[in-house]
Design an enzyme around this catalytic site. Structure first.
Site, PDB file in Angstrom:
ATOM      1  N   ARG A  66      57.200  23.499  37.626  1.00 46.54           N
ATOM      2  CA  ARG A  66      57.765  24.387  38.640  1.00 46.54           C
ATOM      3  C   ARG A  66      58.548  25.539  38.007  1.00 46.54           C
ATOM      4  O   ARG A  66      58.796  26.559  38.638  1.00 46.54           O
ATOM      5  CB  ARG A  66      58.657  23.584  39.602  1.00 46.54           C
ATOM      6  N   TYR A 120      47.876  43.290  56.769  1.00 43.90           N
ATOM      7  CA  TYR A 120      47.210  42.008  56.998  1.00 43.90           C
ATOM      8  C   TYR A 120      47.945  41.275  58.121  1.00 43.90           C
ATOM      9  O   TYR A 120      49.170  41.298  58.191  1.00 43.90           O
ATOM     10  CB  TYR A 120      47.217  41.203  55.706  1.00 43.90           C
ATOM     11  N   ASP A 185      50.762  46.594  48.961  1.00 44.42           N
ATOM     12  CA  ASP A 185      49.734  45.554  48.925  1.00 44.42           C
ATOM     13  C   ASP A 185      48.453  46.225  48.424  1.00 44.42           C
ATOM     14  O   ASP A 185      47.851  47.050  49.118  1.00 44.42           O
ATOM     15  CB  ASP A 185      49.534  44.959  50.319  1.00 44.42           C
ATOM     16  N   LYS A 210      41.495  37.038  46.721  1.00 45.11           N
ATOM     17  CA  LYS A 210      40.415  37.965  47.040  1.00 45.11           C
ATOM     18  C   LYS A 210      39.715  38.469  45.775  1.00 45.11           C
ATOM     19  O   LYS A 210      39.060  37.703  45.088  1.00 45.11           O
ATOM     20  CB  LYS A 210      40.970  39.104  47.887  1.00 45.11           C
TER      21      LYS A 210
END
Length: 389
Positions: A66, A120, A185, A210
């Site tokens: 982590r 988005y 973005d 993507k």
């Protein structure tokens, strides 16, 4: 490391891998460990104190997954090189990446965000809902400067926008932001077509799911930024647990190596499909950015839902950026969560379809679109299903 300037295509292949030959390796190693041995407890305590105080990457061997992972770090370094930033911080998804940025800015008391639609759909929802304690002011690019307040911590834009492919002049927008960081973005453009930091952006976000991954088999998000911001994002990631899995980091690093080749080939096919769609009477409007790219949006005279139902080669599915072509109806799927009035204000009509062009032959794709458009043209239009409340 050799600092000789290299092309983007060369960087995509070699970034994050420069040390492999010295390690006696050719492929990047995949480290799946969740924890690591630590015999010198005092030294480990000092390193953990350093991370808690600064958020800097740990020097020396890893401690716990982590905190950091060597495979993920390779992907972060490579993406930063492609975007031209100091560093990058990877997350479990694009939404985890955006959440971390919002939490980081809010932690300094700057809870107000200025944003430009469309974004988005889930990004829009996260900002509008205030789930993370933020407040948003929506405006067009010309109104950004007037919308900024003393407690504004971020300006956010997506260009080309999802799903309309609307473009924003990033240099002018960055000037309007003044001292407020501009988050772009860059999922649709990728660094192959656009590097926002060269136009004044401070943070560049990707849904790595993507184009960076490119094969529809990995979920991830990443923020490319300066080191100071990255330190805060690493602390947020450690505290909230939105870490990128090492296997995802491995796949994303591999995906970057073919990113320029894929994007350029997909863009060439998309441009030809745009030309044919623009000449087709069954299509009322085509949206395609001046920047180019592999994303196409178009509005149809018939029922768009019949188009998605009729495709056979093209996959009717959400997401984008894969090697195969995908098509979806934003008002029903990706932007369903956005209020209908806000969808319309953002230019997302009920007849709009969004298509992510893959690597198939252009003639095969056109034949599939042609028969799907003909099917839709023969069907009576259905009444749209109202959004759930």
């Amino acid at each position: 490391m050799d600092t000789t300037p290299r092309s983007l295509a060369t960087e995509a292949v070699h970034a994050g891998r420069e040390d492999l030959a010295d390690l006696g390796l050719h492929a990047a190693p995949l480290d799946l460990s969740t924890t690591y041995p630590s015999r010198d407890v005092a030294a480990e305590a000092a390193r953990l104190d350093e991370f808690a105080a600064t958020g800097a990457r740990l020097e020396g061997p890893p401690v716990y997954a982590r905190l950091d992972n060597p495979t993920v770090a390779r992907f972060e370094d490579a993406l930063a090189r492609l975007e031209g930033t100091d560093t990058a911080v990877a997350f479990a998804s694009g939404m985890a990446a955006l959440s971390a940025v919002l939490l980081l800015r809010a932690s300094t008391g700057l809870r107000h965000v200025v944003a430009v639609r469309p974004l988005y759909g889930c990004s829009d929802h996260l900002l509008t809902s205030g789930l993370l304690g933020t407040e948003v002011t929506w405006t067009d690019p010309a109104g950004v400067a007037d919308a900024i307040r003393p407690d504004t911590g971020l300006v956010m834009v997506e260009t080309p926008a999802n799903p309309t492919l609307a473009e924003v002049d990033l240099r002018a927008l960055a000037h309007s932001c003044g001292s407020v960081p501009l988050l772009v973005d860059n999922t649709f453009a990728t660094p192959v077509l656009q590097r926002p930091v060269e136009h004044g952006a401070r943070l560049v976000m990707h849904s790595a799911t993507k184009y960076l991954g490119g094969h529809g088999d990995v979920l991830g998000g990443v923020v490319a930024c300066d080191e100071e911001t990255a330190r805060g994002l690493r602390q947020i990631r450690f505290a909230t647990g939105g870490v990128l899995h090492p296997l995802a980091g491995y796949l994303l690093l591999r995906g970057l190596s073919t990113l320029p080749v894929r994007v350029r080939a997909q863009s060439a096919t998309a441009a030809e499909l745009v030309r044919r769609l623009g000449d087709d009477p069954r299509v009322t409007r085509v949206h395609y950015p001046r920047l180019g790219g592999a994303m196409v949006a178009f509005e149809v005279a018939g029922d768009p839902r019949e188009v998605t139902a009729a495709v056979r080669l093209i996959t009717p599915a959400v997401s984008l950026g894969s090697v195969d072509t995908l098509i979806q109806h934003p008002a029903s799927i990706s932007h369903r969560i956005v209020d209908p009035g806000d969808r319309q204000a953002g230019g997302i009509s009920e007849r709009l379809l969004r298509m992510s062009v893959g690597l198939e032959d252009v003639e095969d794709l056109w034949n599939d679109l042609d028969q799907a458009l003909s099917t839709a043209d023969r069907q009576p239009a259905r009444t749209p299903v109202p959004a759930a409340r």
